[in-house]
Scaffold this motif. Sequence first.
Motif, short mmCIF file in Angstrom:
data_model
loop_
_atom_site.label_atom_id
_atom_site.label_comp_id
_atom_site.label_asym_id
_atom_site.label_seq_id
_atom_site.Cartn_x
_atom_site.Cartn_y
_atom_site.Cartn_z
N VAL A 120 -8.92 7.37 -8.18
CA VAL A 120 -9.94 7.44 -7.13
C VAL A 120 -11.35 7.43 -7.70
O VAL A 120 -12.33 7.60 -6.96
N GLU B 20 -17.29 6.65 -7.82
CA GLU B 20 -16.24 6.92 -6.85
C GLU B 20 -16.75 6.55 -5.46
O GLU B 20 -17.95 6.53 -5.20
N ASP B 21 -15.83 6.23 -4.58
CA ASP B 21 -16.18 5.80 -3.23
C ASP B 21 -15.00 6.12 -2.33
O ASP B 21 -13.93 5.52 -2.44
N ALA B 22 -15.18 7.10 -1.45
CA ALA B 22 -14.08 7.57 -0.60
C ALA B 22 -13.61 6.52 0.38
O ALA B 22 -12.50 6.62 0.93
N THR B 23 -14.42 5.49 0.64
CA THR B 23 -14.00 4.44 1.57
C THR B 23 -13.01 3.47 0.94
O THR B 23 -12.38 2.67 1.64
N ILE B 24 -12.88 3.53 -0.38
CA ILE B 24 -11.89 2.70 -1.08
C ILE B 24 -10.57 3.48 -1.05
O ILE B 24 -10.36 4.40 -1.84
N ASN B 25 -9.69 3.13 -0.12
CA ASN B 25 -8.55 4.00 0.16
C ASN B 25 -7.21 3.29 0.28
O ASN B 25 -6.29 3.80 0.90
N THR B 26 -7.11 2.09 -0.27
CA THR B 26 -5.80 1.43 -0.34
C THR B 26 -5.47 1.17 -1.79
O THR B 26 -6.35 1.11 -2.66
N ASP C 186 0.83 -1.20 0.00
CA ASP C 186 0.00 0.00 0.00
C ASP C 186 0.87 1.26 0.00
O ASP C 186 0.70 2.18 0.80
N ALA D 109 -8.88 13.33 -5.21
CA ALA D 109 -10.17 13.07 -4.56
C ALA D 109 -11.09 14.29 -4.68
O ALA D 109 -12.26 14.17 -5.04
N TYR E 233 -3.75 4.13 -8.07
CA TYR E 233 -3.77 5.52 -7.64
C TYR E 233 -4.91 6.33 -8.26
O TYR E 233 -4.91 7.55 -8.17
N ARG F 117 -8.17 0.18 -4.63
CA ARG F 117 -8.38 1.09 -5.76
C ARG F 117 -8.08 0.39 -7.08
O ARG F 117 -8.79 0.60 -8.08
#
Length: 266
Positions: A216, A196-202, A18, A162, A214, A206
């Motif tokens: 988002v 898009e989904d801000a909870t998808i953060n690795t 990550d 983002a 990389y 992604r």
Amino acid sequence: MVLLDDLHRRIARLERADTAEGSLYGAADVRRGPSRARARPATSRARFACPICGGRYREFLPFGLNGRPHARCPGCGSLERHRFLWLYLTRWLRLTERRARVLHVAPEPCIRQRLMARRGLRYVSIDMFDREADRRADLKALPFADGSFDVVICSHVLEHIADDRTAIAEIGRVLAPDARALVMVPIDLGRAQTYEDATINTAAARNAAFGHPYHVRICGADYPDRLRDPGLEVVTRSSAALSPHRRRLWRINKTVLFDCRKPRQG
């Protein structure tokens, strides 16, 4: 381009560890130019030509996470989208034939080198990581006055941000009246709405969700509406406007460019 090469080589380890985007891109040696090791000189059997560097080759090189065939020019390192962008800049906008103030975001070396050489252009490049850029700057907080530029070039950047709406507003702010921003993003025109989904953060998540560690979001057919938010007029330009022969010759795939104009007030 070197950054993408490095990403391709390290994709599996990036997903496991990550690794932060800045850690990878900041460490990459962006000074290396494109390799000519596999370039074949022009011959009567040359199948492909590059409109950026003018080279003619029997083959282009594979590129991308899935190794797209005949994607990369062996001479200048350009990809399909770069060649379409260059054609639009030079044949539609005639940018290299006039005076203009140009801001180039995350500049592609193959295009940067040629725009820098044009005397009529006041050219400024920015990047968060590239040491060869003129300024290190965040697209969400540009260090330029309102109306500073006649042309802004921003290709395959917004899908990494983002808060892309703030970045788009900044692009609109630094444009002079009647100026243009040329924006390109990876886009799925068959998808009605941007995903898009801000909870998808690795990086691994992604890559699974958006097809890149990389990115988002996946930009859908509604993405031009975001470009209109700061009051820009948006026209979609497609590589389909080129003849099939020219698309084959220049190795340009199906892609679109958003030509965003800031209207005059009053």
